[in-house]
Design a protein around this motif. Structure first.
Motif: not given
Length: 334
Positions: A252-261, A263-269, A297-307
């Protein structure tokens, strides 16, 4: 050597019992996850305020452009600078990362040995959580066996990756006989292979997995699902088919890089994450930060907290396996 021999529990679990539990998890993962979600539907949506257990990041990058040439950064200016362990520690500050695993960075093929030597030295000397590495190689090359056999029983090298989603790699590349033979040789040496392939080519990944039953295989980045794509029907079908094979696990990795910087939300992921967790089951998934590529598309913390928010209603034991235990077992980080 099979995937389950490579992934045997460091606590001494007998292989037969481990295999029995792993196959059961793979078969019943989707049904269990659905039951969990229905049972917990009325519970709070997030427990992010609770203390976090220790984390293993199964997918981090580093590069020093004075040592390595990365041709792909020419089209990615934000990536065209050095990224060091000090930078990684700063990016992950406040997250209890116990260990991490280096993933190769698609350097110029002539520098594969340089990369392997460099990252082995980083693992050996410490200065951060980096505990093991997945290095670069070309499994279809004539000299591949001679190159890769030096890493049998290596204290830090756990596997190999050649990215298959680059513009120069045609569809079906991983199904040529020489490539399959290279992946099979990894299993003979006790090494794994990380599959990083375009989402529409997941059926090719399934065929590769079938051809290499003795090699431990890891599917990177949720099969490279694109967050911006609304209709994920084909991806969901193909991911389920890949996950049905028993000698593969999913990152479970990598997908955040394809999001719109911005503009993405947790619901998108969430749909991509949840489907990956459901089809692989709780014993065959690992968290990966994919730093610094995630910062597109996001900081490490933003991706980690979203997951963490996405999985908050799953049992703590499953969260612990996702964020820690499975990576320890699969990459043998004893």
């Amino acid at each position: 050597m099979s995937f389950y021999q490579l992934g045997a529990s460091s606590a001494g679990t007998p292989r037969r019992e481990f295999l029995k539990r792993s196959i059961a998890a793979a078969t019943l993962g989707a049904a269990n996850a659905l039951s969990i979600r229905l049972t917990d539907a009325a519970e709070p949506q997030s427990n992010l305020a609770q203390p976090m257990f220790k984390v293993v990041d199964s997918h981090q990058h580093l590069w020093d452009l004075k040592r390595l040439r990365l041709p792909w950064t020419a089209k990615n200016p934000a990536m065209a600078r050095d990224y060091s362990m000090a930078d990684y520690r700063a990016a992950t500050a406040g997250i209890p990362i116990e260990k991490s695993v280096y993933l190769e960075v698609d350097c110029d093929p002539s520098q594969q040995q340089t990369e392997a030597d460099y990252i082995s030295e980083v693992c050996r000397t410490g200065g951060g959580p980096l505990a093991a590495a997945v290095i670069s190689g070309r499994p279809a090359a004539e000299n591949f066996r001679g190159y890769i056999k030096q890493f049998k029983n290596h204290p830090h090298i756990r596997g190999l990756r050649q990215v298959l989603h680059g513009d120069a790699t045609p569809q079906g590349y991983c199904l040529q006989k020489s490539f399959i033979a290279g992946i099979q040789s990894l299993g003979e040496l006790g090494l794994s292979y990380d599959i990083c392939i375009r989402a529409p080519e997941l059926p090719d990944a399934a065929k590769l997995i079938d051809a290499c039953p003795g090699t431990a295989l890891i599917l990177d980045h949720c099969g490279n699902a694109d967050v911006k794509v609304k209709d994920q029907t084909a991806w969901k079908r193909d991911m389920a088919a890949v996950a049905g094979r028993k000698n593969v696990v999913g990152k479970v990795s990598g997908i955040i890089a394809s999001a719109a910087p911005g503009k993405w939300t947790v619901d998108d992921l969430a749909p991509i994450v949840n489907h990956t967790l459901d089809v692989f089951g709780p014993d065959r998934v690992m968290f990966g930060g994919d730093w610094p590529v995630c910062t597109l598309a996001a900081s490490y913390r933003e991706w980690f907290d979203a997951l963490r928010e996405i999985v908050a209603n799953r049992p703590e034991s499953e969260q612990r396996r996702l964020f820690h235990d499975n990576a320890i077992r699969i990459y043998r980080l004893t």
